[in-house]
Structure formats: structure tokens, C-alpha cells
Design a protein around this motif. Structure first.
Motif, PDB file in Angstrom:
ATOM      1  N   ILE A  68      12.061  22.279-103.440  1.00 19.29           N
ATOM      2  CA  ILE A  68      11.463  23.320-104.279  1.00 19.29           C
ATOM      3  C   ILE A  68      10.292  22.751-105.075  1.00 19.29           C
ATOM      4  CG2 ILE A  68      11.908  24.793-106.292  1.00 19.29           C
ATOM      5  CD1 ILE A  68      14.565  25.521-105.016  1.00 19.29           C
ATOM      6  N   ALA A  69      10.446  21.514-105.537  1.00 20.06           N
ATOM      7  CA  ALA A  69       9.339  20.874-106.262  1.00 20.06           C
ATOM      8  C   ALA A  69       8.098  20.815-105.380  1.00 20.06           C
ATOM      9  CB  ALA A  69       9.754  19.472-106.706  1.00 20.06           C
ATOM     10  N   GLN A  70       8.310  20.522-104.093  1.00 25.25           N
ATOM     11  CA  GLN A  70       7.189  20.455-103.148  1.00 25.25           C
ATOM     12  C   GLN A  70       6.521  21.821-102.974  1.00 25.25           C
ATOM     13  OE1 GLN A  70       8.720  19.034 -99.436  1.00 25.25           O
ATOM     14  NE2 GLN A  70       7.936  16.979 -99.802  1.00 25.25           N
ATOM     15  N   LEU A  71       7.343  22.865-102.845  1.00 20.53           N
ATOM     16  CA  LEU A  71       6.783  24.212-102.688  1.00 20.53           C
ATOM     17  C   LEU A  71       6.012  24.614-103.942  1.00 20.53           C
ATOM     18  CD1 LEU A  71       9.791  26.037-100.938  1.00 20.53           C
ATOM     19  CD2 LEU A  71       7.783  25.030 -99.862  1.00 20.53           C
ATOM     20  N   CYS A  72       6.503  24.160-105.105  1.00 17.38           N
ATOM     21  CA  CYS A  72       5.815  24.463-106.366  1.00 17.38           C
ATOM     22  C   CYS A  72       4.484  23.715-106.474  1.00 17.38           C
ATOM     23  CB  CYS A  72       6.691  24.133-107.574  1.00 17.38           C
ATOM     24  SG  CYS A  72       8.102  25.224-107.752  1.00 17.38           S
ATOM     25  N   GLU A  73       4.362  22.595-105.776  1.00 17.72           N
ATOM     26  CA  GLU A  73       3.089  21.858-105.723  1.00 17.72           C
ATOM     27  C   GLU A  73       2.059  22.647-104.928  1.00 17.72           C
ATOM     28  OE1 GLU A  73       1.604  18.731-106.507  1.00 17.72           O
ATOM     29  OE2 GLU A  73       3.059  19.005-108.130  1.00 17.72           O
ATOM     30  N   ILE A  74       2.522  23.288-103.859  1.00 18.52           N
ATOM     31  CA  ILE A  74       1.607  24.024-102.976  1.00 18.52           C
ATOM     32  C   ILE A  74       1.005  25.215-103.711  1.00 18.52           C
ATOM     33  CG2 ILE A  74       1.510  25.465-100.899  1.00 18.52           C
ATOM     34  CD1 ILE A  74       3.647  23.602 -99.667  1.00 18.52           C
ATOM     35  N   ALA A  75       1.835  25.941-104.459  1.00 15.51           N
ATOM     36  CA  ALA A  75       1.360  27.101-105.222  1.00 15.51           C
ATOM     37  C   ALA A  75       2.078  27.075-106.564  1.00 15.51           C
ATOM     38  CB  ALA A  75       1.662  28.388-104.469  1.00 15.51           C
ATOM     39  N   PRO A  76       1.488  26.429-107.586  1.00 14.07           N
ATOM     40  CA  PRO A  76       2.208  26.259-108.857  1.00 14.07           C
ATOM     41  C   PRO A  76       2.488  27.598-109.545  1.00 14.07           C
ATOM     42  CG  PRO A  76       0.290  24.818-108.695  1.00 14.07           C
ATOM     43  CD  PRO A  76       0.187  25.789-107.566  1.00 14.07           C
ATOM     44  N   PRO A  77       3.768  27.967-109.658  1.00 13.78           N
ATOM     45  CA  PRO A  77       4.090  29.257-110.271  1.00 13.78           C
ATOM     46  C   PRO A  77       3.986  29.198-111.794  1.00 13.78           C
ATOM     47  CG  PRO A  77       6.096  28.165-109.527  1.00 13.78           C
ATOM     48  CD  PRO A  77       4.963  27.235-109.231  1.00 13.78           C
ATOM     49  N   SER A  78       3.607  30.325-112.404  1.00 12.47           N
ATOM     50  CA  SER A  78       3.670  30.390-113.862  1.00 12.47           C
ATOM     51  C   SER A  78       4.935  31.144-114.267  1.00 12.47           C
ATOM     52  CB  SER A  78       2.421  31.044-114.453  1.00 12.47           C
ATOM     53  OG  SER A  78       2.210  32.287-113.863  1.00 12.47           O
ATOM     54  N   LEU A  79       5.523  31.880-113.302  1.00 14.25           N
ATOM     55  CA  LEU A  79       6.803  32.543-113.568  1.00 14.25           C
ATOM     56  C   LEU A  79       7.800  32.089-112.509  1.00 14.25           C
ATOM     57  CD1 LEU A  79       4.431  35.101-113.786  1.00 14.25           C
ATOM     58  CD2 LEU A  79       6.321  35.851-115.196  1.00 14.25           C
ATOM     59  N   GLY A  80       9.033  31.813-112.957  1.00 12.40           N
ATOM     60  CA  GLY A  80      10.046  31.375-112.002  1.00 12.40           C
ATOM     61  C   GLY A  80      11.356  32.098-112.253  1.00 12.40           C
ATOM     62  N   VAL A  81      11.916  32.688-111.197  1.00 11.02           N
ATOM     63  CA  VAL A  81      13.198  33.401-111.300  1.00 11.02           C
ATOM     64  C   VAL A  81      14.279  32.561-110.621  1.00 11.02           C
ATOM     65  CG1 VAL A  81      14.461  35.487-110.646  1.00 11.02           C
ATOM     66  CG2 VAL A  81      12.002  35.624-111.136  1.00 11.02           C
ATOM     67  N   VAL A  82      15.396  32.320-111.316  1.00  9.26           N
ATOM     68  CA  VAL A  82      16.540  31.670-110.657  1.00  9.26           C
ATOM     69  C   VAL A  82      17.705  32.653-110.651  1.00  9.26           C
ATOM     70  CG1 VAL A  82      18.027  29.659-110.480  1.00  9.26           C
ATOM     71  CG2 VAL A  82      15.758  29.428-111.513  1.00  9.26           C
ATOM     72  N   LEU A  83      18.185  32.982-109.432  1.00 17.24           N
ATOM     73  CA  LEU A  83      19.192  34.033-109.279  1.00 17.24           C
ATOM     74  C   LEU A  83      20.612  33.522-109.460  1.00 17.24           C
ATOM     75  CD1 LEU A  83      17.529  35.688-106.186  1.00 17.24           C
ATOM     76  CD2 LEU A  83      17.717  36.685-108.477  1.00 17.24           C
ATOM     77  N   CYS A  84      20.984  32.491-108.734  1.00 15.02           N
ATOM     78  CA  CYS A  84      22.350  31.993-108.845  1.00 15.02           C
ATOM     79  C   CYS A  84      22.465  30.643-108.154  1.00 15.02           C
ATOM     80  CB  CYS A  84      23.353  32.970-108.230  1.00 15.02           C
ATOM     81  SG  CYS A  84      23.098  33.195-106.486  1.00 15.02           S
ATOM     82  N   VAL A  85      23.504  29.945-108.516  1.00 14.61           N
ATOM     83  CA  VAL A  85      23.827  28.689-107.833  1.00 14.61           C
ATOM     84  C   VAL A  85      25.158  28.935-107.145  1.00 14.61           C
ATOM     85  CG1 VAL A  85      24.479  26.273-108.136  1.00 14.61           C
ATOM     86  CG2 VAL A  85      22.611  27.244-109.503  1.00 14.61           C
ATOM     87  N   GLY A  86      25.138  28.980-105.821  1.00 13.14           N
ATOM     88  CA  GLY A  86      26.355  29.315-105.098  1.00 13.14           C
ATOM     89  C   GLY A  86      26.694  28.274-104.066  1.00 13.14           C
ATOM     90  N   HIS A  87      27.524  28.695-103.118  1.00 16.52           N
ATOM     91  CA  HIS A  87      28.038  27.733-102.144  1.00 16.52           C
ATOM     92  C   HIS A  87      27.188  27.619-100.893  1.00 16.52           C
ATOM     93  CE1 HIS A  87      31.484  28.375-104.767  1.00 16.52           C
ATOM     94  NE2 HIS A  87      31.770  27.130-104.473  1.00 16.52           N
ATOM     95  N   ALA A  88      26.119  28.438-100.791  1.00 20.66           N
ATOM     96  CA  ALA A  88      25.285  28.354 -99.594  1.00 20.66           C
ATOM     97  C   ALA A  88      24.725  26.943 -99.466  1.00 20.66           C
ATOM     98  CB  ALA A  88      24.137  29.360 -99.687  1.00 20.66           C
ATOM     99  N   HIS A  89      24.815  26.390 -98.282  1.00 19.16           N
ATOM    100  CA  HIS A  89      24.266  25.048 -97.968  1.00 19.16           C
ATOM    101  C   HIS A  89      24.901  23.912 -98.765  1.00 19.16           C
ATOM    102  CE1 HIS A  89      21.362  27.519 -95.997  1.00 19.16           C
ATOM    103  NE2 HIS A  89      20.727  27.855 -97.078  1.00 19.16           N
ATOM    104  N   THR A  90      26.080  24.126 -99.376  1.00 25.51           N
ATOM    105  CA  THR A  90      26.674  23.014-100.132  1.00 25.51           C
ATOM    106  C   THR A  90      26.932  21.820 -99.228  1.00 25.51           C
ATOM    107  OG1 THR A  90      28.714  24.276 -99.974  1.00 25.51           O
ATOM    108  CG2 THR A  90      27.794  24.034-102.169  1.00 25.51           C
ATOM    109  N   GLY A  91      27.184  22.101 -97.925  1.00 22.78           N
ATOM    110  CA  GLY A  91      27.426  21.017 -96.963  1.00 22.78           C
ATOM    111  C   GLY A  91      26.228  20.085 -96.897  1.00 22.78           C
ATOM    112  N   GLU A  92      25.036  20.667 -96.862  1.00 27.66           N
ATOM    113  CA  GLU A  92      23.824  19.849 -96.764  1.00 27.66           C
ATOM    114  C   GLU A  92      23.497  19.134 -98.068  1.00 27.66           C
ATOM    115  OE1 GLU A  92      21.567  23.167 -95.549  1.00 27.66           O
ATOM    116  OE2 GLU A  92      21.008  22.232 -93.663  1.00 27.66           O
TER     117      GLU A  92
END
Ligand SMILES: Nc1ncnc2c1ncn2[C@@H]1O[C@H](COP(=O)(O)OP(=O)(O)OP(=O)(O)O)[C@@H](O)[C@H]1O
Ligand SMILES: [Mg+2]
Length: 461
Positions: free
Chosen positions: A169-193
Motif C-alpha cells: 500500500i505504501a508503494q501504491l501511495c507513492e504512485i499517486a499520493p492520496p490526501s484522503l484515505g479511507v480504511v474500511l476494516c481489518v479482516g481475515h482476507a489473505h491472512t494466510g499470505e
């Protein structure tokens, strides 16, 4: 894209020109599919799983492309670079830097990113020209390609940021630096990775951490791991959520008999009624996130509520409801699955089926690592407790759902384990009668959408 000369693009990306006649030739779009190439396009050649983009260089040029961005000479004008996605990232950043008036918002979270992005885009479009990704264009290729769609007329860029590991995500933020950021939830998706849910939380926190002091972090107050990200940002914090403490919240949430949520959108400036066109109570949180973002950009509450009522689903196979002529209702939620989404879909099925027979066709939830067995058992138990008339479990990886459902002793529905989508369709043929409601849900990779498409008659099985 803002028009750039091939010489400029070479300078920005460090790519080496090959067979380029006129370096002043302008490119005004970037495509990765030669069939989408037209006059002014730069064709980025990427290696695919089955095909190599370089093989389509001639086709792209014949369609009007001005040059190819690739890793090797292809006999036509080209800019050569060892890493095409990295070159796209640099190009996207240069375009963003050339447009200081552009307002960039990023949306991340374990579930609901695309839905929220689609809702937010439909609200923000009311304020001015907006670019948002098609579908789930949220990775190292889709992200810069979306950014490169902006023009001088674009005022808002609404982006979906996905992470499959630390630093993404830090890398994606480098490509287009957001001034607003929404965080929806922290869940179990991709916990394996990731290794575990705390690692997922750390990765999502890279978005608030990337925001500038004059930016805004929009955090889901219902998720303690998200709310804790207030500590990780220099930006002003605004919250949204179902609880009474959130700045933007919902009051009086109820699901109508069709499974759509109604509520009052409450903000410090006022309140307004909303009836969503999307199915499932989980979409209330997605709607609140979209409204909170649009509010920061200046959309009045009445317009936000109006926009949420009008907002149509833009991306397919997410709680997509089809009424068949024989009265069978098909819910195609086969785009993706993880424990949070599974729970939301089963709850919605139960509401929609009130008084009718409900069937759940559930496949594996991928990438759960060591939690996989437990989470599948829980999902099976949940379907049984929801009182489905039948549960069809598809594929070996989803098999623990069978024991999870069996453990619910008071449940007496039909329970079947089948190997693939085709046998699920065959089984349903013997079970369904007019008036039934069927939910189809699994991770994208198993192709369970074929069951839903066969049921709705969209595709021959
Ligand atoms: N707030 C939510 N809570 C639980 N489930 C949700 C929520 N929002 C969406 N879902 C469900 O999760 C699935 C994926 O939704 P969506 O595409 O919006 O998420 P995403 O975060 O973009 O996923 P991906 O990581 O695949 O890009 C759908 O089945 C949808 O119904
Ligand atoms: Mg998505």
C-alpha cells in the motif's frame, strides 16, 4: 492521460528509445490490451499468464498506437525498459505531479473496497469530473493504469488500494499520493499470505501513515484495529460507522424484505434518509465510508443521501440478485469470499428468504492459511443456524463446512458435498422449486459464478 511526448516519457521512465522516428510524437493514453489501442496510445507490453504482450505490438501499432513500452525490441517504435510496471508507476507519478489541482482519495480494507469505491465515485462525480478504477484495478499494474486515465479536466481520483503483503500500500501511495484515505476494516482476507490479522492491520495502516498533515484519514470506528490507526497518521481523523460515536453514522438501520438497507444518514451538519439499491446490511458501512469521503470534499448531506439512493452496482458478481421468471431468486456473490463476506452474505440470504426456502451453494475461501479449517467449519455452522433448506458445499477445500453444518444438531436441512460447479448445478436441478432463494458464494479462483450464471440462464453450464 495528459499528452506527453515520447521523449518526455523516455526521460520520466528512463526507457531507451528504439526505432523512434519523431521523439516529439505525443502519447495521450496507455493501454495494455492491443484491442483497446487507438490513435495516440502507448501500448505497454506485459507478459501474461498465457500470452506475451510483445507479440501484439504490431496489432497495437496497426490500430494507431504511437509506440510500444516493452522489455525488448519488437521491430516497431518502442521505449525499452527492464521493468514495464515500474515504468508505468513512474509515468503515473509524473502525471499526478503535473496536476497539482487533482484531489486523490485512496480506499483500503480487507473487504468492501470495490463496493465503497463504486459508491464513492458515484457521489464524488456530483462534485466534478472523477476518475475511478474499472472493477478491482488495485494492484501494481491496475493502479498506475487507472491513474494514467486522468486528464487536465479531472478533479477527483478515487482509488482502490490492495495489499498482499507489507509495503504494497505504501508503494501504491507513492504512485499517486492520496490526501484522503479511507480504511474500511481489518479482516481475515489473505491472512494466510500476511501471517496473521495483526500483520494485515499493519499493512492497511500504511494508507493513513502516508497521508499529509493537511489530509484526512477516514476510519471505521466500528473496527478497533482501524480506529487505532488514528495514532499512525499526521492527517486529521474523521470516523464513520454504525456506533453512536462516529462522525458519519447510520441511525435506524433496517433491511427491507428484498434485503436492501434503509437508514438515516447522520452527519454533524444534518441527517437525510437513504435506501440503498445494493443488497445486504454490510453495505451500510460501505455507504457510510463513501458518504464520509464525499462530505470531506464538500458534498452536502442531502446530496450524499440522494446519491447513495441512486447508486447502482458497478462491479459484477457482488451480491448480484436476479429474479427468475419461475420466482427463484439467485444471489450471485461469487466474486470473492472470506469469513467476513461469507457471514454478511449468509445473513442477507436469511433476510431475503424469510418465508421462502433458502439454499446456499458455498465454495472455498482461499488464502486463510492455518485458520482455513476453522473458518470453513464456522461458515457451515452459520448456514445451518440461518436455517437454510439446503447447503451444497463445493470442492475439497471447503469440505470442513460439511462438518460445521452437521455439528448444528437442531438443523435438518439437505447437506451435500460435491466436487465442482457442474455437479452443484446438477444437484440444484433436483432441489429447487419455484419461489426458492439461492446464494452462490466462494473465492474467485474456483469459478463458482458458473453455478449462478447457469441458474440465471446467462451461460450454458
Ligand atoms: N463491509 C463488508 N462486510 C462484509 N462483506 C462485504 C463488505 N463489503 C463487501 N462485502 C462482500 O465482500 C465481497 C467483495 O466485495 P468487494 O469487491 O467490494 O471487496 P474488495 O475489498 O474490493 O475485494 P478484493 O480484495 O477482491 O478487491 C463481496 O462478496 C461483497 O458482498
Ligand atoms: Mg476489489
Amino acid at each position: 492521460m495528459i499528452p506527453l511526448s515520447l521523449a518526455d516519457i523516455a526521460k520520466i521512465t528512463g526507457a531507451v528509445p528504439d526505432l523512434i522516428g519523431d521523439p516529439g510524437t505525443l502519447a495521450d493514453s496507455v493501454v495494455i490490451d492491443s484491442r483497446k489501442a487507438g490513435p495516440g496510445a502507448l501500448f505497454a507490453a506485459l507478459p501474461g499468464e498465457r500470452v506475451d504482450g510483445h507479440d501484439f505490438a504490431n496489432a497495437a501499432m496497426a490500430a494507431g498506437a504511437v509506440a510500444v513500452l516493452g522489455t525488448r525490441p519488437v521491430g516497431v517504435p518502442a521505449l525499452l525498459t527492464p521493468d514495464v510496471p515500474a515504468a508505468l508507476a513512474k509515468l503515473a507519478r509524473a502525471v499526478v505531479d503535473a496536476l497539482p489541482g487533482l484531489c486523490i482519495a485512496g480506499i483500503t480494507g480487507s473487504v468492501g473496497k470495490t463496493t465503497t469505491k463504486d459508491l464513492a465515485a458515484q457521489l464524488v462525480e456530483r462534485l466534478g469530473p472523477t476518475v475511478a478504477p474499472h472493477g478491482s484495478y488495485n494492484n501494481e499494474i491496475g493502479h498506475p493504469l487507472t491513474v494514467l486515465r486522468v486528464t487536465e479536466a479531472t478533479r477527483y481520483l478515487v482509488l482502490e488500494l490492495s495489499a498482499r503483503g507489507a509495503g504494497h500500500i505504501a508503494q501504491l501511495c507513492e504512485i499517486a499520493p492520496p490526501s484522503l484515505g479511507v480504511v474500511l476494516c481489518v479482516g481475515h482476507a489473505h491472512t494466510g499470505e500476511f501471517g496473521g490479522i495483526e500483520e494485515v492491520a499493519r499493512a492497511k495502516a500504511e494508507l493513513p501513515a502516508a497521508l499529509p498533515p493537511d489530509g484526512v484519514a477516514l476510519l471505521n470506528a466500528d473496527d478497533p484495529r482501524v480506529l487505532a490507526m488514528a495514532e499512525r497518521t499526521a492527517a486529521r481523523v474523521v470516523t464513520f460507522g454504525r456506533g453512536s460515536g462516529a462522525t458519519v453514522r447510520a441511525a435506524g438501520v433496517r433491511l427491507d424484505s428484498s434485503g436492501r438497507a434503509e437508514f438515516t444518514l447522520v452527519t454533524p451538519e444534518g441527517a437525510a434518509p437513504v435506501r440503498l439499491r445494493l443488497f445486504g446490511e454490510h453495505n451500510v458501512t460501505n455507504a457510510l465510508a463513501a458518504a464520509a469521503l464525499a462530505r470531506e470534499l464538500g458534498l452536502p448531506v442531502a446530496a450524499a443521501a440522494d446519491g447513495l439512493c441512486a447508486a447502482a452496482p458497478r462491479s459484477r458478481w457482488r451480491m448480484e440478485v436476479t429474479e427468475r421468471p419461475d420466482g427463484v431468486t439467485v444471489i450471485n456473490d461469487a466474486y470473492n469470499a472470506n469469513p467476513e463476506g461469507m457471514a454478511a452474505a449468509i445473513e442477507t440470504l436469511a433476510v431475503m428468504a424469510r418465508g421462502r426456502r433458502a439454499f446456499a451453494v458455498l465454495g472455498p475461501m482461499n488464502e486463510l492459511g492455518g485458520e482455513s479449517r476453522l473458518r470453513h467449519e464456522e461458515a457451515g455452522g452459520m448456514a445451518a443456524r440461518a436455517g437454510v433448506a439446503g447447503l451444497i458445499v463445493v470442492g475439497e477445500d471447503a469440505a470442513p463446512m460439511l462438518s460445521g453444518a452437521r455439528a448444528e444438531r437442531s438443523w435438518h436441512g439437505e447437506l451435500l458435498g460435491v466436487p465442482d460447479a457442474g455437479s452443484a448445478v446438477a444437484a440444484l436441478g433436483n432441489l429447487l422449486t419455484p419461489g426458492d432463494v439461492v446464494l452462490v458464494k466462494a473465492s474467485r479462483t474456483v469459478g463458482l459464478e458458473r453455478v449462478a450464471l447457469a441458474l440465471t440462464g446467462e451461460a450454458a453450464q
